[in-house]
Design an enzyme around this catalytic site. Structure first.
Site, PDB file in Angstrom:
ATOM      1  N   HIS A 217      49.493  46.311  36.771  1.00 54.28           N
ATOM      2  CA  HIS A 217      49.036  46.463  38.002  1.00 54.28           C
ATOM      3  C   HIS A 217      49.247  45.526  38.895  1.00 54.28           C
ATOM      4  O   HIS A 217      48.531  45.519  39.912  1.00 54.28           O
ATOM      5  CB  HIS A 217      47.360  46.704  37.828  1.00 54.28           C
ATOM      6  CG  HIS A 217      46.944  47.431  36.752  1.00 54.28           C
ATOM      7  ND1 HIS A 217      46.454  47.434  35.464  1.00 54.28           N
ATOM      8  CD2 HIS A 217      46.552  48.930  36.824  1.00 54.28           C
ATOM      9  CE1 HIS A 217      46.251  48.412  34.693  1.00 54.28           C
ATOM     10  NE2 HIS A 217      46.332  49.284  35.773  1.00 54.28           N
ATOM     11  N   ASP A 395      44.294  44.483  44.740  1.00 47.30           N
ATOM     12  CA  ASP A 395      43.827  45.684  45.420  1.00 47.30           C
ATOM     13  C   ASP A 395      42.363  45.595  45.901  1.00 47.30           C
ATOM     14  O   ASP A 395      41.874  46.565  46.102  1.00 47.30           O
ATOM     15  CB  ASP A 395      44.220  46.852  44.598  1.00 47.30           C
ATOM     16  CG  ASP A 395      43.291  46.937  43.453  1.00 47.30           C
ATOM     17  OD1 ASP A 395      42.797  45.775  42.872  1.00 47.30           O
ATOM     18  OD2 ASP A 395      43.263  47.988  42.657  1.00 47.30           O
ATOM     19  N   HIS A 396      41.723  44.680  45.732  1.00 48.82           N
ATOM     20  CA  HIS A 396      40.330  44.726  45.831  1.00 48.82           C
ATOM     21  C   HIS A 396      40.105  44.820  47.239  1.00 48.82           C
ATOM     22  O   HIS A 396      39.234  45.627  47.670  1.00 48.82           O
ATOM     23  CB  HIS A 396      39.576  43.198  45.536  1.00 48.82           C
ATOM     24  CG  HIS A 396      38.214  43.103  45.740  1.00 48.82           C
ATOM     25  ND1 HIS A 396      37.210  43.861  44.919  1.00 48.82           N
ATOM     26  CD2 HIS A 396      37.334  42.468  46.761  1.00 48.82           C
ATOM     27  CE1 HIS A 396      35.999  43.502  45.597  1.00 48.82           C
ATOM     28  NE2 HIS A 396      36.164  42.916  46.442  1.00 48.82           N
ATOM     29  N   GLY A 397      40.899  44.328  48.377  1.00 46.73           N
ATOM     30  CA  GLY A 397      40.559  44.657  49.608  1.00 46.73           C
ATOM     31  C   GLY A 397      40.604  46.113  49.973  1.00 46.73           C
ATOM     32  O   GLY A 397      39.875  46.823  50.624  1.00 46.73           O
ATOM     33  N   GLN A 398      41.697  46.585  49.481  1.00 44.99           N
ATOM     34  CA  GLN A 398      42.052  47.986  49.641  1.00 44.99           C
ATOM     35  C   GLN A 398      40.972  49.025  49.217  1.00 44.99           C
ATOM     36  O   GLN A 398      40.565  49.836  49.734  1.00 44.99           O
ATOM     37  CB  GLN A 398      43.367  48.362  49.030  1.00 44.99           C
ATOM     38  CG  GLN A 398      43.986  49.959  49.398  1.00 44.99           C
ATOM     39  CD  GLN A 398      44.997  50.184  48.459  1.00 44.99           C
ATOM     40  OE1 GLN A 398      44.957  49.986  47.177  1.00 44.99           O
ATOM     41  NE2 GLN A 398      46.133  50.590  49.261  1.00 44.99           N
ATOM     42  N   GLY A 399      40.526  48.565  47.904  1.00 45.22           N
ATOM     43  CA  GLY A 399      39.537  49.490  47.274  1.00 45.22           C
ATOM     44  C   GLY A 399      38.169  49.548  47.910  1.00 45.22           C
ATOM     45  O   GLY A 399      37.530  50.462  48.053  1.00 45.22           O
ATOM     46  N   THR A 439      36.525  48.943  39.145  1.00 42.99           N
ATOM     47  CA  THR A 439      35.123  48.687  38.893  1.00 42.99           C
ATOM     48  C   THR A 439      34.262  48.477  39.911  1.00 42.99           C
ATOM     49  O   THR A 439      33.411  48.681  39.805  1.00 42.99           O
ATOM     50  CB  THR A 439      35.644  46.819  38.055  1.00 42.99           C
ATOM     51  OG1 THR A 439      36.384  47.178  37.044  1.00 42.99           O
ATOM     52  CG2 THR A 439      34.138  46.435  37.513  1.00 42.99           C
ATOM     53  N   ARG A 546      40.527  42.126  34.570  1.00 40.97           N
ATOM     54  CA  ARG A 546      41.792  41.761  34.645  1.00 40.97           C
ATOM     55  C   ARG A 546      42.115  40.201  34.537  1.00 40.97           C
ATOM     56  O   ARG A 546      42.943  39.580  34.095  1.00 40.97           O
ATOM     57  CB  ARG A 546      42.748  42.559  35.682  1.00 40.97           C
ATOM     58  CG  ARG A 546      42.609  43.993  35.513  1.00 40.97           C
ATOM     59  CD  ARG A 546      43.571  44.909  36.569  1.00 40.97           C
ATOM     60  NE  ARG A 546      43.295  46.151  36.232  1.00 40.97           N
ATOM     61  CZ  ARG A 546      43.213  47.254  37.438  1.00 40.97           C
ATOM     62  NH1 ARG A 546      43.574  46.628  38.316  1.00 40.97           N
ATOM     63  NH2 ARG A 546      43.241  48.305  37.236  1.00 40.97           N
ATOM     64  N   PRO A 560      36.946  37.517  44.699  1.00 38.02           N
ATOM     65  CA  PRO A 560      36.972  38.188  45.828  1.00 38.02           C
ATOM     66  C   PRO A 560      35.864  39.307  45.790  1.00 38.02           C
ATOM     67  O   PRO A 560      35.326  39.571  46.757  1.00 38.02           O
ATOM     68  CB  PRO A 560      38.311  39.103  45.665  1.00 38.02           C
ATOM     69  CG  PRO A 560      38.784  38.830  44.119  1.00 38.02           C
ATOM     70  CD  PRO A 560      38.256  37.637  43.853  1.00 38.02           C
TER      71      PRO A 560
END
Length: 578
Positions: A217, A395-399, A439, A546, A560
């Site tokens: 990922h 990818d936290h911001g995108q999610g 998550t 992760r 984040p």
């Protein structure tokens, strides 16, 4: 970089639509993913395998006779949501039960688990198999706690072949776990991958160096060393996967040399030449090797080696014929292939209950706040992504943006239909979970839904309801995520936020339906505690999700998820407390 896309946020859905258009005789699109064009034969178990997009041929490319029956497809590197998994499983299942298969990642565990509960509530027998082949992500004695990488291919191939050969649900599950426990993988990367529309890769490997133990990922490796020759790399990979002796200690093995997106086939063949020789020198007989791209990571430059020990029954299923878009094993697929489909299951929009004028007014205010949250997260997206790149997948911001956009859109629909405060939050929560995946998507979806359950559609929102609902929301996050303060997760900000509200409630600060000033002070104080908790995560090594595989790398950078929580509740205090 990823060159070709329209809208980066619709890239996963666009790719699935194109895949189905390229294989119209084999695949049909359903809500959340794809299933076979032919219905699963009555009484046959359905194998539903999935995960985030960006890994093709995994997982949608494996849907076909002799392999999987369906595949839910999440956002890039994010778990499919529980409703996506549920929808695909409903369309695949036909009286024989379901095996839900995925790589062992926290978001997948959450969303597939919730979907399993939904299916079981309808009387469907569901089994869960989480592949855990990556030797770099955990200790030898804790094999099933590791993450899954390219071991997904042989494990699900064995399960699919067993089902096609007549195995019932119990037998297919047993063989899937047997295959998982016999499988070991190790990967390396020469450079990171780039999300569609992003300006740079999720991580970089210094020139002339190689990262060992990467994730699929975009997670960086756990170690680095000088760039090896093909022969030297083969030795690293073989030594890594043979360092452990699985319980099934067999001299016959299935082997997969997997390209992650950029390494060319000729390069892989050069490496395989040496891998094959080394496996032979170790006394192992290779049975029908696979060399190519099977579980990719967008355009990541890297390789992984997977070795599965074989006994007679595992070998039989590894060699069995299969006919999926991205995996065709020679021979005729035997057994019942099913009949043409009739109607597909498609989830409908939830009804909007009648609401009082006071509750409708509260709902409109909530929808406005969700719009403010969306705007805040759009602004924070690059910063949150950079934080997540340190020890996660970036990818936290995108999610979070995807989730907030979906929640705001759902809230707007409820308000337009004259819905009340409870319904606006419940449907916003469902939309956040469905569109964000991962998550954080599951946790924020649960939080909004829990907050909504504390409100009503026939009355205005009171201060007591608001504060009580926020406590319930955090309790839902803690219960579903299983994290505690000190694990370097969202909970490090959420728990002190909840505790501050609970303390104020115990002292009567909410005043029943008390003055707005009291609610404002309580929320402001709680938000400060959340900010302090988020900032303190910079000094903690990650132990969950992760990021736990790169825990030391995370020291110095706040979590984040904790940061995004603290920012949102600070905004919430400003908007709701006034």
């Amino acid at each position: 970089m990823t060159y070709l896309f329209d809208d980066p946020q619709t890239f996963p859905a666009d790719a699935v639509e194109g895949l189905v258009a390229a294989h119209p005789e084999e695949l049909v699109r359903v809500h959340g993913g794809v299933v076979r064009t032919r219905r699963t034969p009555a009484g046959q178990p359905a194998l539903v395998v999935g995960g985030g997009s960006g890994h093709y041929p995994a997982f949608a490319g494996w849907v076909g006779p002799g392999f999987a029956h369906g595949a839910p497809c999440g956002n890039i590197f994010s778990s499919p949501s529980s409703d996506q998994v549920y929808s695909v499983a409903r369309n695949a299942e036909n009286g024989g039960g379901v095996i839900l298969g995925f790589g062992h990642y926290a978001g997948d565990v959450l969303h597939f688990g919730v979907a399993a509960s939904m299916l079981r509530a309808e009387g469907i027998d569901v089994r869960i198999v989480a592949v855990s082949d990556d030797v770099a992500s955990g200790r030898e004695g804790e094999h099933r706690d590791r993450r899954g990488i390219a071991g997904d291919l042989p494990v699900f191939k064995v399960a699919g072949a067993a089902i096609q050969g007549g195995a019932d649900l119990d037998e297919a599950e047993r063989l899937a776990w047997k295959a998982n426990d016999a499988t070991r993988s190790l990967g390396v990367a020469f450079d990171g991958c780039t999300l569609p529309g992003a300006e740079d890769a999720l991580f970089h490997v210094p020139e002339g160096r190689m990262a060992i133990g990467l994730g699929i990922h975009g997670e960086p490796g756990i170690d680095e060393q000088d760039m090896p020759s093909a022969k030297e790399l083969a030795r690293i990979l073989v030594d890594g996967v043979l360092a452990e002796t699985p319980e099934l200690d067999s001299p016959r093995v299935a082997a997969v040399l997997n390209g992650l997106g950029t390494v060319k086939y000729e390069e892989m063949f050069v490496v395989w030449k040496h891998v094959a020789a080394l496996l032979g020198e170790a006394g192992l007989t290779i049975v029908r090797p696979e060399v190519g791209e099977h579980v990719t990571s967008l355009d990541m430059a890297g390789l992984s080696l997977t070795v599965m020990r074989l006994d007679e029954e595992l070998e039989q299923h590894w060699l069995a014929a299969a006919d999926a878009p991205a995996f065709r094993r020679g021979g005729t697929v035997g057994g019942d292939l099913g009949v043409e489909r009739g109607e597909l299951y498609t989830p409908g929009e939830d009804p909007i209950p009648e609401a009082s004028a006071e509750s409708r007014e509260s709902a409109a205010r909530i929808a406005g706040i969700l719009a403010d949250v969306e705007a805040l997260l759009v602004e924070l997206e690059p910063e949150l992504g950079r934080m997540d790149q340190v020890a996660g997948d970036g990818d936290h911001g995108q999610g979070m943006v995807l989730g907030a956009q979906a929640a705001r859109a759902a809230a707007d629909r409820v308000v337009a239909a004259d819905g009340g405060a409870r319904t606006v939050l419940v449907q916003a929560g469902a939309a956040w979970s469905a569109e964000a995946g991962g998550t954080s998507g599951a946790l924020w979806g649960a939080a909004l839904t829990s907050l909504g359950s504390a409100l009503a559609d026939d009355a205005a929102v009171t201060g007591a309801q608001l504060l009580g609902g926020l406590v319930q929301a955090v309790e839902a996050i803690e219960r579903l995520g299983g994290a505690t303060p000190g694990d370097k997760t969202m909970v490090d900000a959420a728990a002190p936020f909840r505790e501050a509200i609970s303390l104020a409630q115990a002292g009567g600060a909410e005043g029943g339906d008390g003055p707005a000033a009291s609610v404002s002070r309580t929320l402001a104080t709680a938000a400060v505690r959340a900010v302090e908790g988020a900032e303190a995560t910079a000094d903690i090594a990650a132990t969950k999700g992760r990021a736990r595989n790169h825990g030391d790398k995370s020291v110095g950078t706040p979590d984040p998820g904790a940061v995004s929580f603290s920012k949102i509740v600070t905004l919430l205090g400003e908007k709701l407390g006034g």
